[in-house]
Scaffold this active site. Structure first.
Site, PDB file in Angstrom:
ATOM      1  N   LYS A  52      -7.077  -7.000 -11.710  1.00  0.00           N
ATOM      2  CA  LYS A  52      -6.719  -6.255 -10.713  1.00  0.00           C
ATOM      3  C   LYS A  52      -5.675  -5.241 -10.899  1.00  0.00           C
ATOM      4  O   LYS A  52      -5.604  -4.120 -10.377  1.00  0.00           O
ATOM      5  CB  LYS A  52      -6.159  -7.295  -9.516  1.00  0.00           C
ATOM      6  CG  LYS A  52      -7.201  -8.107  -9.043  1.00  0.00           C
ATOM      7  CD  LYS A  52      -6.812  -9.359  -8.135  1.00  0.00           C
ATOM      8  CE  LYS A  52      -8.009 -10.079  -7.875  1.00  0.00           C
ATOM      9  NZ  LYS A  52      -8.000 -11.273  -6.792  1.00  0.00           N
ATOM     10  N   GLN A  96      -2.385 -14.509  -5.833  1.00  0.00           N
ATOM     11  CA  GLN A  96      -3.470 -15.293  -6.494  1.00  0.00           C
ATOM     12  C   GLN A  96      -3.686 -16.584  -5.989  1.00  0.00           C
ATOM     13  O   GLN A  96      -2.659 -17.485  -6.069  1.00  0.00           O
ATOM     14  CB  GLN A  96      -3.336 -14.892  -7.778  1.00  0.00           C
ATOM     15  CG  GLN A  96      -4.843 -15.180  -8.654  1.00  0.00           C
ATOM     16  CD  GLN A  96      -6.075 -14.422  -8.114  1.00  0.00           C
ATOM     17  OE1 GLN A  96      -6.059 -13.189  -8.087  1.00  0.00           O
ATOM     18  NE2 GLN A  96      -7.193 -15.168  -7.815  1.00  0.00           N
ATOM     19  N   ASP A 119      -5.550  -8.796   1.192  1.00  0.00           N
ATOM     20  CA  ASP A 119      -6.733  -9.834   1.061  1.00  0.00           C
ATOM     21  C   ASP A 119      -7.533 -10.128   2.395  1.00  0.00           C
ATOM     22  O   ASP A 119      -8.384 -10.872   2.478  1.00  0.00           O
ATOM     23  CB  ASP A 119      -5.982 -10.971   0.504  1.00  0.00           C
ATOM     24  CG  ASP A 119      -6.392 -11.336  -1.137  1.00  0.00           C
ATOM     25  OD1 ASP A 119      -7.161 -10.524  -1.427  1.00  0.00           O
ATOM     26  OD2 ASP A 119      -5.623 -12.071  -1.750  1.00  0.00           O
TER      27      ASP A 119
END
Ligand SMILES: NC(=O)c1ccc[n+]([C@@H]2O[C@H](COP(=O)([O-])OP(=O)(O)OC[C@H]3O[C@@H](n4cnc5c(N)ncnc54)[C@H](OP(=O)(O)O)[C@@H]3O)[C@@H](O)[C@H]2O)c1
Length: 304
Positions: A52, A96, A119
């Protein structure tokens, strides 16, 4: 012959569009920024976060990698989120998952400013998505829609069956398909006569987390199969069950001692009209959509 839906190529095209958008924003003095929070030493999480951060660098997006230790507390993580919410150069906050057991994941996700929730996991964004308002949608489901659209697969009026109802994949995928005018059925572990329902699917989305769960007799001939599952198999007998006679897989299994299989049995792909392979199908879209969401968040926060 069933058509392979090349997620890697679609993700590359989306990233190119995002890079163009970043260049346009740069000419107005704006640089989108992503904070990536990686807790502890989970190997898979390290790999995901590294790619990422690398994607941000490739596309001209600013990124800040923050690595709290595995012993971090909920309070410390909440304080970090508060700081990130306040930092103007940060447009997107990515935490994460999974987090260590002592951290209250839901409390943390709820603390992220919805405007920076790239997200798309915050209940405000889930609610906006359901209500058909502008929202940051979860990356993997948003990627599924991009694969279908960019591959010219009709969605409107089609029967889409989603197996899996997680907040991260199944539920938002169903909602996005509904917004594209599919007729949507959501299945889960308590669904009776699952195969009878999956056999009705024009578009079958498998987001279950069980290797090769969708078998050929569960698929309508010609259906489009979207395989979200990422399962690493190391057992020889299991390998044989999925890939016996597949020389390419055999070579990589021999070399690495493991291989990836989705939630769809490879033999089921032969029945399909089109399908996303594992790896190289849905997976690459998740990062591409994270990049797209970061740029979108940067624009939305500035009213652009
Ligand atoms: N490609 C990507 O970038 C990406 C991103 C995210 C996830 N994934 C992968 O996608 C898969 C699913 O992820 P997730 O986070 O959604 O998993 P999850 O939270 O564990 O949800 C799994 C879902 O599958 C359902 N299920 C389990 N066993 C079933 C059965 N026998 N019959 C019917 N439904 C069953 C569960 O039903 P209940 O709700 O009734 O328990 C649940 O809704 C995993 O392999 C994950 O690694 C990939």
């Amino acid at each position: 012959m069933s058509k392979i839906l090349d997620g890697a190529a679609i993700a590359a095209a989306i990233k190119q569009e995002v890079a163009q958008e970043v260049t346009k924003l740069a000419s107005r003095g704006i640089r989108p920024g992503l904070a990536a929070v990686l807790v502890g030493n989970v190997a898979a999480s390290q790999i995901y976060v590294r790619s990422k951060v690398q994607s941000c660098a490739d596309l001209g997006i600013y990124s800040d990698l923050i690595t709290p230790p595995a012993t971090v507390t909920t309070e410390e993580m909440l304080a970090l989120v508060e700081q990130l919410n306040a930092r103007d150069e940060i447009d997107g906050i990515l935490i994460q998952l999974p987090l260590p057991a002592q951290v209250d994941t839901k409390a943390l996700l709820d603390a992220i400013d919805p405007a920076k929730d790239v997200d798309g996991f915050h209940p405000v964004n889930a609610g906006r998505l359901q209500a058909g308002r502008p929202a940051l949608a979860p990356c993997t489901p948003a990627g599924i829609i991009e694969i279908l659209k960019r591959s010219g697969i009709p969605i409107s009026g089609q029967h889409a069956v989603v197996v899996g109802r997680s907040d991260i994949v199944g539920k938002p995928a169903a909602m996005l398909l509904l917004h594209q005018n599919a007729t949507v059925t959501i299945c889960h572990s308590k669904t009776r006569n699952l195969a009878e329902i999956t056999r009705q699917a024009d578009i079958l989305v498998a987001a279950i987390g069980r290797p090769g769960f969708i078998t050929p007799e569960m698929v309508k001939p010609g259906a489009t199969l979207i395989d979200v599952g990422i399962n690493r198999i190391t057992d020889r007998a299991e390998f044989e069950r999925f890939f016996a006679g597949n020389a390419k897989r055999e070579a990589s299994f021999a070399k690495r001692g493991s291989t990836l299989v989705g939630d769809v049995h490879p033999q089921a792909f032969e029945v399909a009209g089109a399908y996303t392979p594992v790896p190289g199908g849905v997976g690459p879209l998740t990062i591409a959509m994270l990049m797209a969401n970061t740029v979108r968040a940067a624009k939305m926060r500035r009213g652009l």
